[in-house]
Design a protein around this motif. Structure first.
Motif, PDB file in Angstrom:
ATOM      1  N   PRO A  13       1.674  10.887   8.554  1.00 17.65           N
ATOM      2  CA  PRO A  13       2.291   9.988   7.584  1.00 17.65           C
ATOM      3  C   PRO A  13       1.711   8.580   7.573  1.00 17.65           C
ATOM      4  O   PRO A  13       1.816   7.895   6.584  1.00 17.65           O
ATOM      5  N   LEU A  14       1.091   8.132   8.623  1.00 15.20           N
ATOM      6  CA  LEU A  14       0.593   6.770   8.682  1.00 15.20           C
ATOM      7  C   LEU A  14      -0.912   6.695   8.465  1.00 15.20           C
ATOM      8  O   LEU A  14      -1.598   5.874   9.046  1.00 15.20           O
ATOM      9  N   VAL A  15      -1.439   7.541   7.605  1.00 12.02           N
ATOM     10  CA  VAL A  15      -2.872   7.615   7.367  1.00 12.02           C
ATOM     11  C   VAL A  15      -3.315   6.518   6.412  1.00 12.02           C
ATOM     12  O   VAL A  15      -2.673   6.257   5.402  1.00 12.02           O
ATOM     13  N   ARG A  16      -4.401   5.858   6.753  1.00 16.35           N
ATOM     14  CA  ARG A  16      -5.104   4.914   5.891  1.00 16.35           C
ATOM     15  C   ARG A  16      -4.226   3.798   5.345  1.00 16.35           C
ATOM     16  O   ARG A  16      -4.231   3.497   4.172  1.00 16.35           O
ATOM     17  N   GLY A  17      -3.440   3.204   6.187  1.00 17.47           N
ATOM     18  CA  GLY A  17      -2.703   2.018   5.816  1.00 17.47           C
ATOM     19  C   GLY A  17      -1.492   2.229   4.928  1.00 17.47           C
ATOM     20  O   GLY A  17      -0.915   1.282   4.442  1.00 17.47           O
ATOM     21  N   LYS A  18      -1.122   3.441   4.650  1.00 21.55           N
ATOM     22  CA  LYS A  18       0.030   3.686   3.791  1.00 21.55           C
ATOM     23  C   LYS A  18       1.322   3.310   4.503  1.00 21.55           C
ATOM     24  O   LYS A  18       2.273   2.876   3.879  1.00 21.55           O
ATOM     25  N   GLY A  19       1.339   3.507   5.804  1.00 24.48           N
ATOM     26  CA  GLY A  19       2.491   3.111   6.597  1.00 24.48           C
ATOM     27  C   GLY A  19       3.785   3.736   6.125  1.00 24.48           C
ATOM     28  O   GLY A  19       3.838   4.903   5.767  1.00 24.48           O
ATOM     29  N   LEU A  20       4.794   2.929   6.098  1.00 23.89           N
ATOM     30  CA  LEU A  20       6.130   3.410   5.746  1.00 23.89           C
ATOM     31  C   LEU A  20       6.474   3.192   4.283  1.00 23.89           C
ATOM     32  O   LEU A  20       7.588   3.484   3.866  1.00 23.89           O
ATOM     33  N   ARG A  21       5.556   2.691   3.496  1.00 25.41           N
ATOM     34  CA  ARG A  21       5.850   2.395   2.096  1.00 25.41           C
ATOM     35  C   ARG A  21       6.400   3.574   1.315  1.00 25.41           C
ATOM     36  O   ARG A  21       7.388   3.414   0.599  1.00 25.41           O
TER      37      ARG A  21
END
Length: 74
Positions: A13-21
């Motif tokens: 889920p935290l791939v490539r800067g997407k984070g928790l958005r």
């Protein structure tokens, strides 16, 4: 000399800067989505026809959980 970059599984889920958005967005949209689905369940046959849905399609959509938003919201 060659350098290699570590690979990350695409399901992380935290791939490539997407984070928790995406999760935060789903959480913020949940009340509106739940309200829209409740309203959809209350529409009569003529209004469903106006928006191009059958009663069965409306029932299926209205019964979906609030966290199961449309894919275009992601």
């Amino acid at each position: 000399m060659t350098t290699s970059t570590p690979t990350v599984c695409s399901t992380t889920p935290l791939v490539r800067g997407k984070g928790l958005r995406p999760y935060l967005r789903a959480l913020l949209n949940a009340p509106a989505l739940a309200r829209q689905r409740r309203m959809l369940a209350q529409l009569d046959q003529s209004r469903l026809t106006d928006i191009g849905l059958t009663p069965e399609q409306a029932r299926i959509e209205a019964e979906r959980p609030f966290w199961d938003g449309p894919t275009y919201w992601r």
